[in-house]
Enzyme design. Structure first.
Site, mmCIF file in Angstrom:
data_model
loop_
_atom_site.group_PDB
_atom_site.id
_atom_site.type_symbol
_atom_site.label_atom_id
_atom_site.label_comp_id
_atom_site.label_asym_id
_atom_site.label_seq_id
_atom_site.Cartn_x
_atom_site.Cartn_y
_atom_site.Cartn_z
ATOM 1 N N LYS A 149 -0.604 3.022 2.986
ATOM 2 C CA LYS A 149 0.004 2.126 1.991
ATOM 3 C C LYS A 149 0.775 1.052 2.771
ATOM 4 O O LYS A 149 1.959 0.796 2.540
ATOM 5 C CB LYS A 149 0.929 2.957 1.072
ATOM 6 C CG LYS A 149 1.480 2.215 -0.117
ATOM 7 C CD LYS A 149 0.491 2.012 -1.243
ATOM 8 C CE LYS A 149 1.081 1.175 -2.347
ATOM 9 N NZ LYS A 149 0.087 0.732 -3.347
ATOM 10 N N ASP A 176 -1.705 15.680 1.302
ATOM 11 C CA ASP A 176 -1.363 16.776 0.393
ATOM 12 C C ASP A 176 -1.901 16.463 -1.006
ATOM 13 O O ASP A 176 -2.573 17.284 -1.645
ATOM 14 C CB ASP A 176 0.174 16.915 0.368
ATOM 15 C CG ASP A 176 0.625 18.237 -0.229
ATOM 16 O OD1 ASP A 176 -0.235 19.039 -0.620
ATOM 17 O OD2 ASP A 176 1.845 18.465 -0.306
ATOM 18 N N TYR A 216 7.679 14.841 5.028
ATOM 19 C CA TYR A 216 7.807 16.287 5.230
ATOM 20 C C TYR A 216 8.716 16.641 6.410
ATOM 21 O O TYR A 216 8.939 17.818 6.686
ATOM 22 C CB TYR A 216 6.426 16.923 5.423
ATOM 23 C CG TYR A 216 5.620 16.920 4.152
ATOM 24 C CD1 TYR A 216 5.193 15.714 3.603
ATOM 25 C CD2 TYR A 216 5.294 18.083 3.497
ATOM 26 C CE1 TYR A 216 4.465 15.681 2.427
ATOM 27 C CE2 TYR A 216 4.561 18.065 2.317
ATOM 28 C CZ TYR A 216 4.153 16.855 1.789
ATOM 29 O OH TYR A 216 3.432 16.831 0.628
ATOM 30 N N ASP A 253 -3.891 4.174 -3.097
ATOM 31 C CA ASP A 253 -4.144 4.148 -4.545
ATOM 32 C C ASP A 253 -5.594 3.763 -4.835
ATOM 33 O O ASP A 253 -6.260 4.363 -5.682
ATOM 34 C CB ASP A 253 -3.144 3.238 -5.289
ATOM 35 C CG ASP A 253 -2.801 1.963 -4.545
ATOM 36 O OD1 ASP A 253 -3.167 1.846 -3.365
ATOM 37 O OD2 ASP A 253 -2.176 1.073 -5.135
#
Ligand code: NAD
Length: 336
Positions: free
Chosen positions: A171, A228, A124, A204
């Site tokens: 991640k 988000d 972002y 995930d």
């Protein structure tokens, strides 16, 4: 004493849900001078920007704002007003409580978790360019400063709300440097808070765990993009976006806004659910120390949802946005 608070109605369903919220807050007995400022597509022609400087000036002066959603063009057009506001005011922490309500039909019961989303960097940061005609590049920024700060915030929130666990979501198995740094920072901060359990989960796997057993989770802290996505996903587990409030908090101010967007598909029809915005107002009131009024509104919202007689159409009812606010106000009177 009256509080000076900036009000950004936004666009789409923003003006409808903020009007409902203002009505409810005013009926709670708290005195507020609303400084109303306009932002978004509707002001571009007049000011040549979607975020005129008077919006930032008003929030800088008042320190607190209630904001309706603002539409962002997809794939072109002006930069997101929401992201720019958060960056310009350094509102580094985005908090989204995800909670089931009795009376609301949802896939799960007893969900009560908080998503703490880093709000200032990650993809972002908006650093992207075309490498060639057919290749685009976006740069993901993760810093120690912002990672330490958001994880510290999550632990403080956990302590303040008597919560028992903070999980860092990442991640780092793939993005070993950027998410690796976030995870390293999270582990470092966790060392200072041994009274709260800490763990980390790959994003995930966390998505799967959340849709299977969301009631198991407490405070989840993560970089911007994962926050988000997971907050909208978690909203779906408890009855939809119409129920999830939010706060953007920084050192010099705070902007409270529902997690949902401007919902152009239902705008102007008086059918949007104002609960998320009203509960953002509850978070605002607690933040400014108006705890009694906040509790009163929250209790009324919970009672109305539980009774199930007056619900907006997203929850299976046919009560209008403004009428729903009236019902909350009536319930506040009865609960007194
Ligand atoms: P959205 O959240 O506006 O809508 C997603 C779905 O949820 C739609 O079907 C909508 O009707 C429904 N919905 C949302 N809020 C609801 C409510 N209060 N009551 C009943 N139903 C509700 O997401 P979107 O359609 O992806 O985004 C629309 C615009 O909003 C985009 O321009 C996006 O950039 C912007 N947006 C702004 C913010 C913000 O201002 N903070 C946040 C998210 C999206």
């Amino acid at each position: 004493m009256a509080h000076d608070i900036t009000l950004i109605p936004g666009d789409g369903i923003g003006p409808e849900v903020t009007a409902a919220t203002v009505k409810v807050i005013e009926s709670s007995g708290v005195q507020i001078n609303w400084e109303i400022v306009r932002a978004g597509a509707e002001v571009i022609e007049e000011f040549n920007t979607a975020l005129p400087s008077y919006v930032l000036e008003s929030i800088k002066k008042n320190k607190i704002a209630l904001k309706g959603p603002v539409t962002t063009p997809v794939g072109k057009g002006f930069k997101s007003v929401n992201v720019t506001l958060r960056q310009e005011l350094n509102l580094y922490a985005n908090i989204r409580p995800i909670k089931t309500y009795e009376g609301v039909s949802s896939r799960f019961k007893d969900v009560d978790l908080i998503i703490v989303r880093e709000n200032s960097e990650d993809l972002y940061a908006g650093i992207e360019h075309m490498v060639s005609e057919d290749i685009a590049e976006s740069i993901k920024i993760i810093s120690k400063k912002a990672s330490d700060r958001i994880v510290e915030f999550a632990f403080k929130l956990a302590k303040d709300q008597n919560r028992s666990e903070v999980l860092a979501i990442h991640k780092a198995n793939i993005m070993k440097l950027s998410d690796g740094l976030f995870l390293k920072c999270a582990k470092g901060i966790a060392e200072k808070h041994k009274d709260i359990a800490f763990g980390d989960v790959i994003v995930d796997a966390m998505s799967m765990k959340l849709v299977m057993n969301p009631e198991k989770y407490d405070v989840l802290v993560m970089p911007n993009l994962y926050g988000d996505i997971l907050s909208d996903m978690a909203a779906g587990l408890i009855g939809g976006l119409g129920l999830v409030p939010g706060a953007n908090i920084g050192e010099e101010g705070a902007v409270f806004e529902p997690a949902h967007g401007s919902a152009p598909d239902i705008a102007g029809k008086n059918i949007a659910n104002p609960t998320a915005c009203i509960l953002s107002g509850v978070m605002l009131l607690r933040f400014i120390g108006e705890v009694e009024a906040a509790n009163k509104i929250e209790k009324a919202v919970e009672s109305v949802l539980k009774e199930g007689k007056y619900l907006t159409c997203d929850l299976g009812g046919n009560t209008g946005t403004q009428e729903f606010a009236e019902v909350i106000i009536e319930k506040m009177g009865q609960n007194n």
